[in-house]
Design an enzyme around this catalytic site. Sequence first.
Site, PDB file in Angstrom:
ATOM      1  N   TYR A 111       0.721  -4.013  10.848  1.00 56.01           N
ATOM      2  CA  TYR A 111       1.714  -5.039  10.550  1.00 56.01           C
ATOM      3  C   TYR A 111       2.233  -5.559  11.875  1.00 56.01           C
ATOM      4  O   TYR A 111       2.660  -4.764  12.725  1.00 56.01           O
ATOM      5  CB  TYR A 111       2.919  -4.447   9.807  1.00 56.01           C
ATOM      6  CG  TYR A 111       2.751  -4.302   8.320  1.00 56.01           C
ATOM      7  CD1 TYR A 111       2.736  -5.419   7.494  1.00 56.01           C
ATOM      8  CD2 TYR A 111       2.658  -3.050   7.735  1.00 56.01           C
ATOM      9  CE1 TYR A 111       2.613  -5.284   6.122  1.00 56.01           C
ATOM     10  CE2 TYR A 111       2.534  -2.904   6.366  1.00 56.01           C
ATOM     11  CZ  TYR A 111       2.515  -4.023   5.560  1.00 56.01           C
ATOM     12  OH  TYR A 111       2.397  -3.888   4.209  1.00 56.01           O
ATOM     13  N   ARG A 165      -4.730   4.510   6.478  1.00 54.39           N
ATOM     14  CA  ARG A 165      -5.086   4.243   5.085  1.00 54.39           C
ATOM     15  C   ARG A 165      -6.110   5.238   4.553  1.00 54.39           C
ATOM     16  O   ARG A 165      -6.699   6.005   5.307  1.00 54.39           O
ATOM     17  CB  ARG A 165      -5.611   2.804   4.995  1.00 54.39           C
ATOM     18  CG  ARG A 165      -4.489   1.776   5.176  1.00 54.39           C
ATOM     19  CD  ARG A 165      -3.638   1.694   3.935  1.00 54.39           C
ATOM     20  NE  ARG A 165      -4.466   1.280   2.835  1.00 54.39           N
ATOM     21  CZ  ARG A 165      -4.682   0.001   2.505  1.00 54.39           C
ATOM     22  NH1 ARG A 165      -4.053  -0.955   3.144  1.00 54.39           N
ATOM     23  NH2 ARG A 165      -5.492  -0.302   1.525  1.00 54.39           N
ATOM     24  N   ASP A 171       0.795  -1.230   0.000  1.00 52.48           N
ATOM     25  CA  ASP A 171       0.000   0.000   0.000  1.00 52.48           C
ATOM     26  C   ASP A 171       0.832   1.289   0.000  1.00 52.48           C
ATOM     27  O   ASP A 171       0.299   2.367  -0.199  1.00 52.48           O
ATOM     28  CB  ASP A 171      -0.967   0.020   1.191  1.00 52.48           C
ATOM     29  CG  ASP A 171      -0.264  -0.161   2.532  1.00 52.48           C
ATOM     30  OD1 ASP A 171       0.985  -0.181   2.554  1.00 52.48           O
ATOM     31  OD2 ASP A 171      -0.966  -0.296   3.551  1.00 52.48           O
ATOM     32  N   PRO A 214       8.439  -6.151   4.216  1.00 54.23           N
ATOM     33  CA  PRO A 214       7.518  -5.026   4.006  1.00 54.23           C
ATOM     34  C   PRO A 214       7.859  -3.808   4.866  1.00 54.23           C
ATOM     35  O   PRO A 214       7.219  -2.780   4.749  1.00 54.23           O
ATOM     36  CB  PRO A 214       6.164  -5.623   4.397  1.00 54.23           C
ATOM     37  CG  PRO A 214       6.462  -6.749   5.297  1.00 54.23           C
ATOM     38  CD  PRO A 214       7.829  -7.249   4.961  1.00 54.23           C
TER      39      PRO A 214
HETATM   40  C1  LIG Z   1      -0.230 -12.231  -0.870  1.00 50.52           C
HETATM   41  C2  LIG Z   1       0.720 -11.069  -0.873  1.00 50.52           C
HETATM   42  C3  LIG Z   1       0.682 -10.153   0.165  1.00 50.52           C
HETATM   43  C4  LIG Z   1       1.535  -9.094   0.179  1.00 50.52           C
HETATM   44  N1  LIG Z   1       1.455  -8.194   1.191  1.00 50.52           N
HETATM   45  C5  LIG Z   1       2.270  -7.144   1.205  1.00 50.52           C
HETATM   46  C6  LIG Z   1       2.196  -6.215   2.225  1.00 50.52           C
HETATM   47  O1  LIG Z   1       1.400  -6.383   3.129  1.00 50.52           O
HETATM   48  N2  LIG Z   1       3.030  -5.138   2.185  1.00 50.52           N
HETATM   49  C7  LIG Z   1       3.934  -4.968   1.179  1.00 50.52           C
HETATM   50  O2  LIG Z   1       4.675  -3.971   1.170  1.00 50.52           O
HETATM   51  N3  LIG Z   1       4.031  -5.841   0.195  1.00 50.52           N
HETATM   52  C8  LIG Z   1       3.217  -6.919   0.174  1.00 50.52           C
HETATM   53  N4  LIG Z   1       3.321  -7.808  -0.816  1.00 50.52           N
HETATM   54  C9  LIG Z   1       4.354  -7.602  -1.822  1.00 50.52           C
HETATM   55  C10 LIG Z   1       3.934  -6.649  -2.871  1.00 50.52           C
HETATM   56  O3  LIG Z   1       2.604  -6.842  -3.182  1.00 50.52           O
HETATM   57  C11 LIG Z   1       4.881  -6.895  -4.030  1.00 50.52           C
HETATM   58  O4  LIG Z   1       6.189  -6.437  -3.674  1.00 50.52           O
HETATM   59  C12 LIG Z   1       4.481  -6.200  -5.286  1.00 50.52           C
HETATM   60  O5  LIG Z   1       3.153  -6.503  -5.594  1.00 50.52           O
HETATM   61  C13 LIG Z   1       5.413  -6.664  -6.386  1.00 50.52           C
HETATM   62  O6  LIG Z   1       4.834  -6.464  -7.616  1.00 50.52           O
HETATM   63  P1  LIG Z   1       5.057  -7.458  -8.821  1.00 50.52           P
HETATM   64  O7  LIG Z   1       4.251  -6.883  -9.920  1.00 50.52           O
HETATM   65  O8  LIG Z   1       6.495  -7.665  -9.022  1.00 50.52           O
HETATM   66  O9  LIG Z   1       4.503  -8.879  -8.369  1.00 50.52           O
HETATM   67  P2  LIG Z   1       3.062  -9.344  -7.852  1.00 50.52           P
HETATM   68  O10 LIG Z   1       2.289  -8.214  -7.286  1.00 50.52           O
HETATM   69  O11 LIG Z   1       3.303 -10.520  -6.992  1.00 50.52           O
HETATM   70  O12 LIG Z   1       2.312  -9.771  -9.182  1.00 50.52           O
HETATM   71  C14 LIG Z   1       2.607 -10.947  -9.863  1.00 50.52           C
HETATM   72  C15 LIG Z   1       1.409 -11.349 -10.668  1.00 50.52           C
HETATM   73  O13 LIG Z   1       1.763 -12.417 -11.528  1.00 50.52           O
HETATM   74  C16 LIG Z   1       0.751 -13.392 -11.500  1.00 50.52           C
HETATM   75  N5  LIG Z   1       1.365 -14.684 -11.854  1.00 50.52           N
HETATM   76  C17 LIG Z   1       2.208 -15.426 -11.111  1.00 50.52           C
HETATM   77  N6  LIG Z   1       2.578 -16.529 -11.773  1.00 50.52           N
HETATM   78  C18 LIG Z   1       1.963 -16.482 -12.977  1.00 50.52           C
HETATM   79  C19 LIG Z   1       1.954 -17.342 -14.104  1.00 50.52           C
HETATM   80  N7  LIG Z   1       2.662 -18.474 -14.135  1.00 50.52           N
HETATM   81  N8  LIG Z   1       1.199 -16.996 -15.180  1.00 50.52           N
HETATM   82  C20 LIG Z   1       0.458 -15.859 -15.177  1.00 50.52           C
HETATM   83  N9  LIG Z   1       0.425 -15.018 -14.119  1.00 50.52           N
HETATM   84  C21 LIG Z   1       1.184 -15.305 -13.042  1.00 50.52           C
HETATM   85  C22 LIG Z   1       0.235 -13.340 -10.077  1.00 50.52           C
HETATM   86  O14 LIG Z   1      -1.059 -13.884  -9.985  1.00 50.52           O
HETATM   87  C23 LIG Z   1       0.284 -11.852  -9.798  1.00 50.52           C
HETATM   88  O15 LIG Z   1      -0.922 -11.207 -10.144  1.00 50.52           O
HETATM   89  C24 LIG Z   1       2.476  -8.914  -0.866  1.00 50.52           C
HETATM   90  C25 LIG Z   1       2.518  -9.826  -1.915  1.00 50.52           C
HETATM   91  C26 LIG Z   1       1.655 -10.900  -1.949  1.00 50.52           C
HETATM   92  C27 LIG Z   1       1.708 -11.857  -3.107  1.00 50.52           C
END
Ligand SMILES: Cc1cc2nc3c(=O)[nH]c(=O)nc-3n(C[C@H](O)[C@H](O)[C@H](O)COP(=O)(O)OP(=O)(O)OC[C@H]3O[C@@H](n4cnc5c(N)ncnc54)[C@H](O)[C@@H]3O)c2cc1C
Length: 637
Positions: free
Chosen positions: A266, A257, A72, A349
């Site tokens: 957290y 928020r 967030d 986080p």
């Molecule tokens: C459940 C969860 C809770 C989190 N909570 C926090 C928090 O409280 N505070 C914080 O700071 N950060 C949190 N994070 C981390 C933060 O959300 C990430 O650092 C950030 O979203 C990274 O962005 P990204 O686009 O690299 O990856 P992500 O946001 O993880 O996005 C990856 C996307 O790829 C998709 N995907 C994965 N594998 C495949 C595949 N094989 N084929 C097609 N699609 C696929 C997933 O469904 C997802 O939508 C959390 C992450 C998760 C997963």
Amino acid sequence: MQFHLNGFRAGDPLQHAPATALHEAARDCVDVLIVGCGPAGLTLAAQLSAFPHINTRIVEQKEGPIALGQADGIACRTMEMFEAFGFAERIAKEACWINETTFWKPDEHNPAHITRGGRVQDVEDGLSEFPHVVINQARVHDYYLEKMHRSPRRLAPDYGLRFLDLNIDESRPYPVEVRLAHGDADSRVETINARYVVGCDGARSAVRRSVNLKLEGESANQAWGVMDVLAVTSFPDVRYKVVVRSASEGNALIIPREGGYLFRLYLELDQLAPDERIANKQVEASDLIAAAQRIFSPYTFDVKEVAWWSVYEIGQRLCRKFDDVPEDEVATRAPRVFICGDACHTHSPKAGQGMNVSMGDAFNLGWKLAAVLSGRAEPRLLHTYSAERQAIAADLIEFDRHWAKRFSERPKTDSASDGDAMAAAEFQRYFTQHGRFTAGTAFRYAHSSVVGDDKYQHLATGFEIGTRFHSAPVVRLCDAKPVHLGHKVKADGRWRMFVFADQQDPTDANARVNALCEFLRHEKASPISAHTPPDADIDSVIEVCAVFQQSHQDIALERTHALLKPAKGRYGLHDMEKMFCVDHRGGNDIFLMRGIDKAAGCIVVVRPDQYIAHVLPLDSYGELSAFFQRIFTMAQG
Ligand SMILES: Cc1cc2nc3c(=O)[nH]c(=O)nc-3n(C[C@H](O)[C@H](O)[C@H](O)COP(=O)(O)OP(=O)(O)OC[C@H]3O[C@@H](n4cnc5c(N)ncnc54)[C@H](O)[C@@H]3O)c2cc1C
């Protein structure tokens, strides 16, 4: 905001006309295939959707967009990037602003209770024109999705498609063949051929595995509980960001928020053994609420609604390379597959970096892919993505490791108050010292083909080469509007050349700024002549803007150089929004604010991702041309 250049169009100017190539765009042969609809994937998709001729697909294994949860925190630097995408102001209105952070520690008279130990300003004055804000990650996704929907490509994700594997064959026009599984009952498998594939598929990235890259780092994971709650509480700082270190019940963070009522808690849970998973420990929301009651004692939380909760375990891990080319093959081939975001680095986080850095990765890669796919740059430019972003991620992980360690240290409670006071004060000082890091403004790219050397850095000490362009207020010459100079840089893949004039009247025929404009407009060697396609607008590859030291009232616009009000589009309308003056009335002199040599002036070259590529003297024509020649191919004339 500029529109109507190529004819009057009624309605919402943010809705672009659809690209003419749209109806014939192939679905199974694409320029770029993005895997994953998290912040990294959507940033890249939004960036690429702005290019009518680039055929992009973005696939996501989930059946639709996320509605809540996950990260967030939006750092100031990310807000600057959102400005380039055109939605920073809307996010600033909707989000909660983090203005101050308060620190709570064990009460020295009763260590079982916490007490407020200090309070710091969250972002130092003048660090950015944007605040540090918090907003649900899902809303960030929404803004990107809207941007994509209104773009010339009308790009929308394909949900319910899971990346399986890929293979690369350079003899094919679309060298990367990818297999995707449909989430439907018969689990159909679809094949797509792409010129480039970008894995934005999170910490368990299958794209990463398919190119034999590994996340390396600490395996001893720290588990966290996180909850977004509506609660009646006696804790007074619930609308501040709060860092709590209790004597024996653990540590916690409060993140206020959007909306004025919701807040996030957290809670640091137990350290996990190397092979232990938090998912197997059967933690419930009620356990998190009970932990909060203990940590925040004597304050109470009567939780009325838990909007989202999760247990979250993450180590600080990093890939050595963010593309498919091993270090020893960099000289011989260009990358085809990239990974961005959590796929190549993961953080705790605590410093709120995961989402911000992930979007920063994609912003760095987007303009490079667009330049190569437009035929403007050689594919070797793509090597700079891994080189630049891996170094940033490594620095950040180092910082995160220190920060997380400090955060988890138990504050001393057994000594006289001096000991405690030191520990708390030191912790607070560390937070303040690293504010630029957490704001995302401290990153600096090293000297490379896209970042010049620092020979002329003394001409603009506040525009540090390799760092993001630190905006400042100016007044636009054509209409006296106070604006931020940095907001000229939009996410449109164009480079900017900000010409900071010397003290001479820019309308004098022999002014150095005029001589530079003459060179840029008419000489064959100029980067504009060399790299702008003959049928394109003069500013379509590099946009030249000037900043004058005089007041806007003292400059005769009609006698300024034609390059600074160029004729464009199908009617040859003049673009009047390229000249700016010092904001004398507001008392903001950009030359003083950014350490620009007033006698000499200078050119500040800014990349499409808002980073400063070079600082050069006004008459360094040869060096200017040579710099762009290293990046761009020659335009066909
Ligand atoms: C459940 C969860 C809770 C989190 N909570 C926090 C928090 O409280 N505070 C914080 O700071 N950060 C949190 N994070 C981390 C933060 O959300 C990430 O650092 C950030 O979203 C990274 O962005 P990204 O686009 O690299 O990856 P992500 O946001 O993880 O996005 C990856 C996307 O790829 C998709 N995907 C994965 N594998 C495949 C595949 N094989 N084929 C097609 N699609 C696929 C997933 O469904 C997802 O939508 C959390 C992450 C998760 C997963």
